[in-house]
Design an enzyme around this catalytic site. Sequence first.
Site, PDB file in Angstrom:
ATOM      1  CB  SER A 299      -0.616  -0.039   1.331  1.00 36.79           C
ATOM      2  OG  SER A 299      -0.064  -0.046   2.863  1.00 36.79           O
ATOM      3  CG  ASP A 300       1.441   5.749  -1.394  1.00 41.12           C
ATOM      4  OD1 ASP A 300       2.305   6.193  -0.975  1.00 41.12           O
ATOM      5  OD2 ASP A 300       0.976   6.604  -2.124  1.00 41.12           O
ATOM      6  CD1 TRP A 301       3.985   5.538   4.641  1.00 40.84           C
ATOM      7  CD2 TRP A 301       4.495   4.485   2.932  1.00 40.84           C
ATOM      8  NE1 TRP A 301       5.823   4.714   4.787  1.00 40.84           N
ATOM      9  CE2 TRP A 301       5.769   4.534   4.169  1.00 40.84           C
ATOM     10  CE3 TRP A 301       4.535   3.278   1.675  1.00 40.84           C
ATOM     11  CZ2 TRP A 301       7.070   3.571   3.168  1.00 40.84           C
ATOM     12  CZ3 TRP A 301       5.034   2.875   1.289  1.00 40.84           C
ATOM     13  CH2 TRP A 301       6.509   1.816   1.928  1.00 40.84           C
TER      14      TRP A 301
END
Length: 877
Positions: A299-301
């Site tokens: 996932s992106d942050w």
Amino acid sequence: MGYSTWLLFAIAQALATVALAQTFPNTTYPNATVPGNEGLNNAYSPPKYPSPWMDGSGGWDQAYVKAQAFVRQLTLLEKVNLTTGVGWEGGPCVGNVGSVPRLGFEGLCMQDSPLGIRFADFVSAFPAGGTVAAAWDRGLWYERGYQMGMEFRGKGVDVQLGPVVGPLGRSPAGGRNWEGYSPDPVLSGIAVAETIKGIQAAGVVATTKHYIMNEQEHFRQVGESVGYGFNITETLSSNVADKAMHELYLWPFADAVRAGTGAIMCSYQQINNSYGCANSYTLNYLLKGELGFQGFVMSDWQAQHAGVSTALAGMDMAMPGDVLFNTYTSYWGPNMTVAVLNGTLPEWRLDDMVTRIMAAFYLVGRDTARVPVNFNSWSTDTFGYQNAYARQNYGLINQHVDVRGEHTRSIRTAAARSTVLLKNVGSTLPLSGMEKFTGIFGEDAEDSKYGPNGCPDHGCSNGTVAMGWGSGTSSFPFLVSPLTAIQNELVQNGRVVQSVTDNYAYNYIAALGRQVDTAIVFVNSDSGEGFINVDGNIGDRNNLTLWNNGETLIQNVTAVCNNTIVVIHSTGPVTIGSWNENPNVTAILWAGLPGEQSGNSIADVLYGRVNPAGKLPFTLGRDRADYGSDLLYEPNNGENAPQDNFEEGVFIDYRAFDRAGIKPVYEFGYGLSYTTYNYSDIQVQKHSVGEYTPTTGQTGSAPVLGNYSTDVNDYQWPANLTYVTSYIYPYLNSTDLATASNSSDYGSEDFLPPGARDSSPQPRIAAGGGPGGNPLLYDVMFTVTCTVTNTGDRDGEEIPQLYLSLGGEDNPKVVLRTFARLSINKGMSATFVADVTRRDLSNWDTTTQNWYISEHPKTVYVGPTSRNLPLSAPLDI
Ligand SMILES: *[C@@H]1O[C@H](CO)[C@@H](O)[C@H](O)[C@H]1NC(C)=O
Ligand SMILES: *[C@@H]1O[C@H](CO)[C@@H](O)[C@H](O)[C@H]1NC(C)=O
Ligand SMILES: *[C@@H]1O[C@H](CO)[C@@H](O)[C@H](O)[C@H]1NC(C)=O
Ligand SMILES: *[C@@H]1O[C@H](CO)[C@@H](O)[C@H](O)[C@H]1NC(C)=O
Ligand SMILES: *[C@@H]1O[C@H](CO)[C@@H](O)[C@H](O)[C@H]1NC(C)=O
Ligand SMILES: *[C@@H]1O[C@H](CO)[C@@H](O)[C@H](O)[C@H]1NC(C)=O
Ligand SMILES: *[C@@H]1O[C@H](CO)[C@@H](O)[C@H](O)[C@H]1NC(C)=O
Ligand SMILES: *[C@@H]1O[C@H](CO)[C@@H](O)[C@H](O)[C@H]1NC(C)=O
Ligand SMILES: *[C@@H]1O[C@H](CO)[C@@H](O)[C@H](O)[C@H]1NC(C)=O
Ligand SMILES: *[C@@H]1O[C@H](CO)[C@@H](O)[C@H](O)[C@H]1NC(C)=O
């Protein structure tokens, strides 16, 4: 087939058609302004389950075997550990997953960025992706990737968070376009593939991001949007039709998968109203199904918004692991342990996640390349807390290992080779260095008074711009400004050189401008990531004009000097139509974001040590409106997810200009040289290839690796554990699963889509079957050759470009398909040899859900730009 069989077939077809019509928008949008094309509003992304399990195909077989052997040894807690980050600022890197102490396995380190290492010292600042795209040079891309990879490796990083092909660059003002390559999917696809091969050859996992259609910064995250004054409850949805998805946005990701990218990062925003990291259609179906991706999805942050459902939708690693930064709670971690124990998350899915993560690790050879992490992202001090957020474990955190090698030489060359010469009246350039009096103008020529790394994440525009802002950056070891480099050059030659770098000091500008015989004016335009606002630009640019009074500066100098050379540093297209034809502007160079050697690189071009050969990787239009597709700056759906409808379909950048018949200032692919070239003698050779057949058959069933105890007592916090406070661990704090989970909706299975837990063999996808899709797509159907002759009086390099017209009304006039960068000495000729594949000739059929070659006549074009295509030939399919 008999009548009844036919009838059944017809019914099945009709049902399939209905199913498709209901599932993914397939409408094509020949003209965005035509009423009725609003159909994308509230577009829907269909459920696609189960999540495909990796099978080691496409060159991953050995890595798969090693990964399976590793995963088989793991306990449930250890498996969970490898999928879930320890929390924001928990470990040394921007992302860290837990470890397996029992097997002596350190947790993985994930670190920004696509152009070098963020948050570390003694690292290089490479030219940005959108800059090296202008080099159109496969070897340069590979070498840059390899050198970046070597730096990450030297610092102990397992996974580089780059390269980028999302954003692709749908709209020129998109804040992070410069992190990627080009709005053309083929140029981007070839660049990303070479970069990945380079990074991974150095023994580091590449992460291709942000998957997918992450085309703007505004409204990508709810918290951020509320922070800048917009009350929305869900992030923006990029709504796209099936055809544009395949022919445009997915294309370079297919190349990335084919190049073996070990990781893919899912994006913040929604795609057809389903979150990037929970979108079973884009992750399960397109990426892992159709493209056959074998690595892991992270996932992106803070882009993860749910627990089990993200796992079932195809996400494999949660970053940075906590629900929101420093909440000390996680959608995964203990919740994942609980989800397996309560039977909601099937064991095979967890095994597949860990196998994918470990296979990427083995694929690039990290089992032999690995050194311990020797830096810390959260402090530049030598000694400090290893766990910054918890302020625990004080010790040596930065060993200041210099990992730059000799990279600065290639960085200088790469930026010079990426510089695009747009205008050169007479032989203004190259300069001899013996000009009597040179004036240098513009704040963009000089050092920032705050130092090259003064503003955090480069979130300001002071001094020369050599990188955008945000997480896609690295620390400069030094930044050679244009002023320093040009001054050194001329002082050595005994010449006179002076500068005015205050863009508003009109009197001083005019006074110096009047005296000089050669003026070099530096102007810029900056952009970056949405968490930083620079001069009112929330990541995305508000305009395409120059920053810091650039137009006035050019006007002021040209008013008094008839030999004004303009150099542009920008993150993307700028509108230059108001001054490019001014006769006193005798030369224009676009130098992009050159990185640490900025000044030396431009001096190499200005003084002729490098003969420019770069070509624009985007269109320089006269007006912003001419690009056809723009960003959404205001929410358009109340407090619900803003709806960003990609109604222009595949018609972005030059395809939009061509369709609308608008002449740009300088077209895509344009770029001059200090010599001239002639194109002649196109030849087409047809190859006999087999029919295109859909992939059929079934996968195996999902493997389960090892077994686990079902005794809840085995998962409690170990006694005597020395733990880091605030860390995400896999352990449970109660033997009651609901209590351990602490989810408000614990026990609800509403989110469990039909088939999501099915581990039985699944039908293969017709357009799939290999990395990057059906292997037959990559059959070479034609080889095109032509002769390119250097007709000038200097050695040089030329970039012949091959375009196709696919013929149909819903196709762009021409589309780039391949190119080469040829070195040709004066008076000599070279042969351009280019393969045209089945994929190059195909369109996406929304009904059959496969590629096909249409009946329309096909023509191949070759030339030096997208609008100057002197050679053409019909292709007899
Ligand atoms: C999980 O990772 C943490 C942090 O690296 C480590 O302390 C812990 O021992 C690991 N747990 C297991 C079960 O391996
Ligand atoms: C935004 O939403 C919050 C919470 O619902 C509310 O308190 C606030 O007034 C809203 N702001 C605006 C500008 O609508
Ligand atoms: C489990 O996930 C929920 C959100 O679904 C979260 O609120 C809760 O805090 C998590 N539990 C733990 C132990 O982190
Ligand atoms: C530095 O940049 C910031 C943000 O762009 C700007 O507000 C400030 O005026 C600049 N400082 C100088 C000295 O130019
Ligand atoms: C465009 O934006 C830049 C940066 O914020 C600003 O300096 C410039 O004045 C703007 N241009 C116009 C025409 O408003
Ligand atoms: C420089 O630009 C300023 C602002 O537009 C203008 O007032 C001035 O006359 C210009 N000077 C010259 C020499 O053109
Ligand atoms: C600029 O003007 C000077 C003086 O009139 C003249 O000698 C020179 O040739 C001009 N240069 C150009 C590039 O027009
Ligand atoms: C779109 O269609 C309208 C109406 O048919 C036409 O006037 C316009 O020129 C078209 N625009 C483009 C960009 O093709
Ligand atoms: C199982 O655990 C997960 C994670 O805490 C939770 O979301 C889910 O609701 C639970 N399912 C059941 C059937 O209890
Ligand atoms: C969309 O798909 C449906 C069902 O496959 C088909 O009937 C229709 O013609 C398609 N529309 C377009 C514009 O491709």
